[in-house]
Scaffold this active site. Structure first.
Site, short mmCIF file in Angstrom:
data_model
loop_
_atom_site.label_atom_id
_atom_site.label_comp_id
_atom_site.label_asym_id
_atom_site.label_seq_id
_atom_site.Cartn_x
_atom_site.Cartn_y
_atom_site.Cartn_z
N THR A 124 40.36 -52.73 0.33
CA THR A 124 41.02 -53.98 -0.06
C THR A 124 41.53 -53.94 -1.51
OG1 THR A 124 38.88 -54.93 -0.68
CG2 THR A 124 39.65 -55.42 1.54
N ILE A 158 30.65 -46.92 -1.48
CA ILE A 158 29.22 -47.08 -1.83
C ILE A 158 28.31 -46.73 -0.67
CG2 ILE A 158 29.55 -48.76 -3.69
CD1 ILE A 158 28.73 -50.96 -1.69
N SER A 205 34.81 -60.32 1.00
CA SER A 205 34.59 -61.66 0.42
C SER A 205 35.31 -62.79 1.15
CB SER A 205 35.02 -61.64 -1.05
OG SER A 205 36.40 -61.35 -1.13
N THR A 249 27.77 -65.45 -5.39
CA THR A 249 28.75 -66.49 -5.06
C THR A 249 28.13 -67.87 -4.96
OG1 THR A 249 30.19 -67.27 -3.27
CG2 THR A 249 28.42 -65.83 -2.63
N TYR A 278 29.14 -64.65 4.83
CA TYR A 278 29.44 -64.05 3.53
C TYR A 278 28.36 -64.44 2.51
CZ TYR A 278 31.58 -63.83 -1.09
OH TYR A 278 31.82 -63.62 -2.43
N ALA A 302 36.58 -74.99 8.88
CA ALA A 302 35.15 -74.95 9.20
C ALA A 302 34.35 -74.40 8.02
CB ALA A 302 34.92 -74.08 10.43
N ASP A 346 33.62 -75.68 5.06
CA ASP A 346 33.96 -76.06 3.69
C ASP A 346 33.10 -77.24 3.23
OD1 ASP A 346 35.91 -74.33 2.77
OD2 ASP A 346 37.59 -75.54 3.50
N1 UDP Z 1 42.43 -74.87 0.88
C1 UDP Z 1 43.47 -75.63 1.41
N2 UDP Z 1 44.56 -74.96 1.89
C2 UDP Z 1 44.67 -73.60 1.90
C3 UDP Z 1 43.60 -72.84 1.36
C4 UDP Z 1 42.49 -73.51 0.86
O1 UDP Z 1 43.42 -76.86 1.44
O2 UDP Z 1 45.69 -73.09 2.38
C5 UDP Z 1 41.27 -75.58 0.34
C6 UDP Z 1 39.94 -75.16 0.95
O3 UDP Z 1 39.66 -75.96 2.08
C7 UDP Z 1 38.97 -75.43 -0.20
C8 UDP Z 1 39.82 -75.18 -1.46
O4 UDP Z 1 41.19 -75.23 -1.02
O5 UDP Z 1 38.57 -76.76 -0.23
C9 UDP Z 1 39.58 -73.83 -2.08
O6 UDP Z 1 39.64 -72.85 -1.05
P1 UDP Z 1 39.64 -71.30 -1.35
O7 UDP Z 1 39.76 -70.59 -0.04
O8 UDP Z 1 40.64 -70.99 -2.42
O9 UDP Z 1 38.21 -71.04 -2.00
P2 UDP Z 1 36.72 -71.36 -1.46
O10 UDP Z 1 36.37 -72.71 -2.02
O11 UDP Z 1 36.71 -71.31 0.03
O12 UDP Z 1 35.90 -70.27 -2.08
#
Ligand code: UDP
Length: 331
Positions: free
Chosen positions: A35, A52, A77, A117, A141, A283, A285
């Site tokens: 990646t 690794i 990640s 994280t 994760y 899902a 969040d």
């Molecule tokens: N998010 C969104 N639209 C997108 C990508 C992310 O609304 O196209 C929202 C996601 O639901 C979260 C926030 O943006 O609330 C940050 O998401 P990201 O994937 O950047 O980081 P995470 O918080 O999952 O580590």
């Protein structure tokens, strides 16, 4: 003596390598380029394409290079992918770390700083989140990262290896030089996805959920500049080199922004209207994730330099507009 940066061709790894080199450190990078991007590796770092999970490759590296400490970013990640393919995450993140620790113990390398994280907490019990709060990951994760933290702790008891786990909140932004920035394939993170709109690569940004219990109904996150994260790794390694004890630290700005607020800041920075569409929740969040980073400030002496979201988004835009296709191929 050199610092070995594993995953030094990835987003946060490559920025840490740049900061280490700029601080005059001797840096060795290993990355399997699955990646990561070869083009993201600072030319002054000694690069090895290595995995690794390979004892042979890691042992050869520890025998050849004078490694004093390891900074470990070599992990998958993506939350969504970890739910669909959990064994891929156990294999790379957990088994990979096991193999790495075996090689480190065998070669007497006893200091490691690694990326953990905010996902180790799961649904937070309070905001801001403290390191002592409960860890109940809601995705695979986060589960593998928490398992890595515990694995380090048991390894310390048996073999004396000391570690610092850095629990990042939302990493974003790009290096001030404009030479490296955020590039994932596929991209899943909010800020680079938003910036694909003014870059002409996406028509609109999807807003995942408008019915959260937050001020405008969208999720709140703590956005922290990647170069500030990079500095924290250097401070953590120096702390271990000075004899500091193993510990866990949050890294965030301590300020939450909603998805709508981030989109508004990007509109201001880019001058583009950036159409947004309200979509169902994603899902897993949590509604809000905001860090208390007081511990890192007090013990490591860490201080973020990019506390302002507009500056952070501007640094990301500076890189994305010049590199609409990221680094291109991984090699
Ligand atoms: N998010 C969104 N639209 C997108 C990508 C992310 O609304 O196209 C929202 C996601 O639901 C979260 C926030 O943006 O609330 C940050 O998401 P990201 O994937 O950047 O980081 P995470 O918080 O999952 O580590």
């Amino acid at each position: 003596m050199a610092i070995l940066v594993l995953g030094g061709a990835g987003y946060i790894g490559s920025h840490t390598v740049f900061e280490l080199i700029e601080a005059g450190r001797d840096v060795v990078v290993a990355d399997n380029l699955v990646t990561g991007f070869r083009a993201a590796v600072h030319p002054k770092a000694r690069f090895y394409q290595a995995d690794i999970r390979s004892h042979e490759q890691m042992d050869a590296l520890f025998e050849k290079e004078p490694i004093d400490g390891v900074i470990h970013f070599a992990a998958f990640s993506q939350v969504g992918e970890s739910m669909a393919n959990p064994l891929k995450y156990y294999e790379n993140n957990l088994w990979g770390t096991t193999a790495l620790l075996q090689s480190m113990v065998a070669h007497g390398v006893d200091k490691i700083v690694f990326s953990s994280t905010a996902a180790t907490y799961g649904e937070p019990e309070r905001i801001p989140i403290l390191e002592t709060d409960q860890t109940r990951p809601t995705n695979c994760y986060g589960e593998t990262k928490l398992a890595m933290e515990r694995e380090m702790s048991w390894t310390e008891r048996a073999h004396g290896l000391r570690y610092v786990a850095l629990r990042y909140f939302n990493a974003c932004g790009a290096h001030r030089s404009g030479r490296i920035g955020e590039a994932h394939d596929p991209e899943t993170h909010l800020i680079p996805l938003i910036l694909q709109v003014p870059n002409g690569k996406r028509e609109k940004i999807s807003v995942f959920g408008g019915d959260y219990p937050t001020k405008d109904g969208t999720c709140v996150r703590d956005y922290i500049h990647v170069s500030d994260l990079a500095q924290a790794h250097i401070l953590a390694m120096d702390y271990l080199m000075d004899g500091g004890k193993s510990d866990v630290f949050n890294l965030g700005n301590g300020v939450g922004f909603t998805v709508k607020e981030v989109i508004d800041v990007a509109r201001k920075v880019t001058g583009h209207p950036i159409p947004a569409e309200l979509c169902p929740r994603r899902a897993g969040d949590p509604a809000q994730l905001v860090a208390s980073s007081e511990k890192a400030k007090q013990i490591l002496g860490w201080k973020p330099n990019y506390a302002d979201l507009e500056t952070i988004v501007a640094s990301a835009w500076n890189w994305h507009k010049a590199h609409p296709n990221g680094f291109g191929e991984n090699v």
